[in-house]
Design a protein around this motif. Structure first.
Motif, PDB file in Angstrom:
ATOM      1  N   MET A   1     -57.148 -31.159  65.522  1.00 36.08           N
ATOM      2  CA  MET A   1     -56.255 -31.427  66.645  1.00 36.08           C
ATOM      3  C   MET A   1     -56.798 -32.578  67.477  1.00 36.08           C
ATOM      4  O   MET A   1     -58.001 -32.710  67.657  1.00 36.08           O
TER       5      MET A   1
ATOM      6  N   GLU B   1     -55.328 -22.076  70.999  1.00 32.29           N
ATOM      7  CA  GLU B   1     -55.058 -22.891  69.819  1.00 32.29           C
ATOM      8  C   GLU B   1     -55.908 -22.510  68.611  1.00 32.29           C
ATOM      9  O   GLU B   1     -55.446 -22.618  67.471  1.00 32.29           O
TER      10      GLU B   1
ATOM     11  N   ASP C   1     -52.046 -33.910  70.281  1.00 30.69           N
ATOM     12  CA  ASP C   1     -51.665 -32.493  70.285  1.00 30.69           C
ATOM     13  C   ASP C   1     -51.816 -31.899  71.679  1.00 30.69           C
ATOM     14  O   ASP C   1     -51.055 -31.014  72.068  1.00 30.69           O
TER      15      ASP C   1
ATOM     16  N   SER D   1     -48.824 -38.889  68.960  1.00 28.87           N
ATOM     17  CA  SER D   1     -49.805 -38.302  68.048  1.00 28.87           C
ATOM     18  C   SER D   1     -50.711 -37.261  68.690  1.00 28.87           C
ATOM     19  O   SER D   1     -51.332 -36.465  67.983  1.00 28.87           O
TER      20      SER D   1
ATOM     21  N   ASP E   1     -45.630 -25.359  76.808  1.00 30.78           N
ATOM     22  CA  ASP E   1     -46.209 -26.668  76.512  1.00 30.78           C
ATOM     23  C   ASP E   1     -46.731 -27.358  77.766  1.00 30.78           C
ATOM     24  O   ASP E   1     -47.108 -28.528  77.731  1.00 30.78           O
TER      25      ASP E   1
ATOM     26  N   ARG F   1     -42.040 -33.772  73.306  1.00 31.33           N
ATOM     27  CA  ARG F   1     -42.429 -33.262  71.988  1.00 31.33           C
ATOM     28  C   ARG F   1     -42.887 -31.812  72.141  1.00 31.33           C
ATOM     29  O   ARG F   1     -43.924 -31.551  72.728  1.00 31.33           O
ATOM     30  N   PRO F   2     -42.143 -30.851  71.598  1.00 33.18           N
ATOM     31  CA  PRO F   2     -42.529 -29.438  71.745  1.00 33.18           C
ATOM     32  C   PRO F   2     -43.903 -29.125  71.171  1.00 33.18           C
ATOM     33  O   PRO F   2     -44.564 -28.190  71.631  1.00 33.18           O
ATOM     34  N   GLU F   3     -44.343 -29.891  70.192  1.00 32.08           N
ATOM     35  CA  GLU F   3     -45.636 -29.620  69.566  1.00 32.08           C
ATOM     36  C   GLU F   3     -46.812 -30.167  70.375  1.00 32.08           C
ATOM     37  O   GLU F   3     -47.977 -29.954  70.014  1.00 32.08           O
ATOM     38  N   CYS F   4     -46.545 -30.872  71.453  1.00 34.10           N
ATOM     39  CA  CYS F   4     -47.603 -31.422  72.304  1.00 34.10           C
ATOM     40  C   CYS F   4     -47.720 -30.587  73.573  1.00 34.10           C
ATOM     41  O   CYS F   4     -46.717 -30.293  74.225  1.00 34.10           O
ATOM     42  N   THR F   5     -48.938 -30.201  73.916  1.00 39.54           N
ATOM     43  CA  THR F   5     -49.201 -29.481  75.152  1.00 39.54           C
ATOM     44  C   THR F   5     -49.770 -30.448  76.180  1.00 39.54           C
ATOM     45  O   THR F   5     -50.736 -31.154  75.899  1.00 39.54           O
TER      46      THR F   5
ATOM     47  N   ARG G   1     -44.683 -15.634  71.613  1.00 39.07           N
ATOM     48  CA  ARG G   1     -45.913 -15.365  70.881  1.00 39.07           C
ATOM     49  C   ARG G   1     -45.974 -13.933  70.349  1.00 39.07           C
ATOM     50  O   ARG G   1     -46.894 -13.574  69.644  1.00 39.07           O
TER      51      ARG G   1
ATOM     52  N   GLU H   1     -42.886 -17.363  77.184  1.00 36.08           N
ATOM     53  CA  GLU H   1     -44.000 -17.718  76.338  1.00 36.08           C
ATOM     54  C   GLU H   1     -44.609 -16.473  75.713  1.00 36.08           C
ATOM     55  O   GLU H   1     -44.983 -16.446  74.539  1.00 36.08           O
TER      56      GLU H   1
END
Length: 204
Positions: A1, A172, A61, A59, A151, A98-102, A203, A199
């Motif tokens: 990551m 993570e 994470d 890019s 996020d 970007r949902p994949e980025c916190t 999960r 959240e």
């Protein structure tokens, strides 16, 4: 990551160094700025740190946004507000899209997001002296050390950046990694991490 820790003129060194070191134990961590590689002065002229590259919201994470260091009562708000005239808000907006980025914040870092209009209606925290100002920007303020709103993960006062980084390791990579890091730095987290109901549901 990939973890990118943001530097801006007037940043608080402890807000930066603690998450950078802790997250770097198990992830790739780098110091970045909105402008690209440069020496970035911290608040009160204590030291400068070198940004090795430009913040890359496509890019990263995890993006960590620190607070500022300056004279009270007006110095810190002035430093944080100055970031709004830089490319930083647009880059943070792209990261948050970007949902994949916190996007994680330490101390006054959440104020940058709040003043930029990026977290209206979201749950977050900041230093106790800035809670009212954060709420005035439409943020649902939670008065705990760490707030997990999916996020967006925020932490309150300066030393809470340690708890924030350890929590992100746990979230993570699992509790074993976080616990081993806690032992290594001889730090015990305290308080309950507030997590948004959606959240918790996501999960399971």
């Amino acid at each position: 990551m990939l973890v990118q820790v943001v530097l801006f003129d007037g940043f608080d060194p402890l807000d930066v160094v603690a998450p950078y070191e802790i997250l770097g134990t198990a992830m790739t961590a780098e110091l970045v700025s909105a402008e690209g590689p440069r020496d970035v002065p911290s608040g009160n002229g204590l030291l400068s740190l070198r940004a090795v590259s430009r913040l890359d919201p496509t890019s990263a994470d995890i993006v960590v946004v620190p607070g500022a260091l300056g004279p009270l009562p007006d110095g810190i708000p002035t430093i944080l507000a100055a970031t709004l005239s830089t490319p930083l808000p647009a880059l943070l907006a792209e990261a948050m899209s970007r949902p994949e980025c916190t996007v994680a914040t330490v101390c006054g870092g959440s104020m940058i997001l709040g003043m930029a209009g990026l977290i209206e209606g979201r749950h977050a925290t900041t230093h106790r002296l800035g809670l009212d100002a954060l709420a005035a920007n439409g943020v649902q303020v939670v008065g705990t050390r760490v707030v997990d709103d999916g996020d967006l993960v925020s932490s309150s006062s300066v030393t809470c950046g340690i708890d924030l980084a350890l929590y992100l390791l746990e979230r993570e990579l699992g509790p074993e990694v976080a616990l081993e890091t806690e032992r290594m730095i001889a730090h015990e987290r305290r308080g309950t991490v507030w997590r948004a109901a959606w959240e918790l549901s996501r999960r399971g």
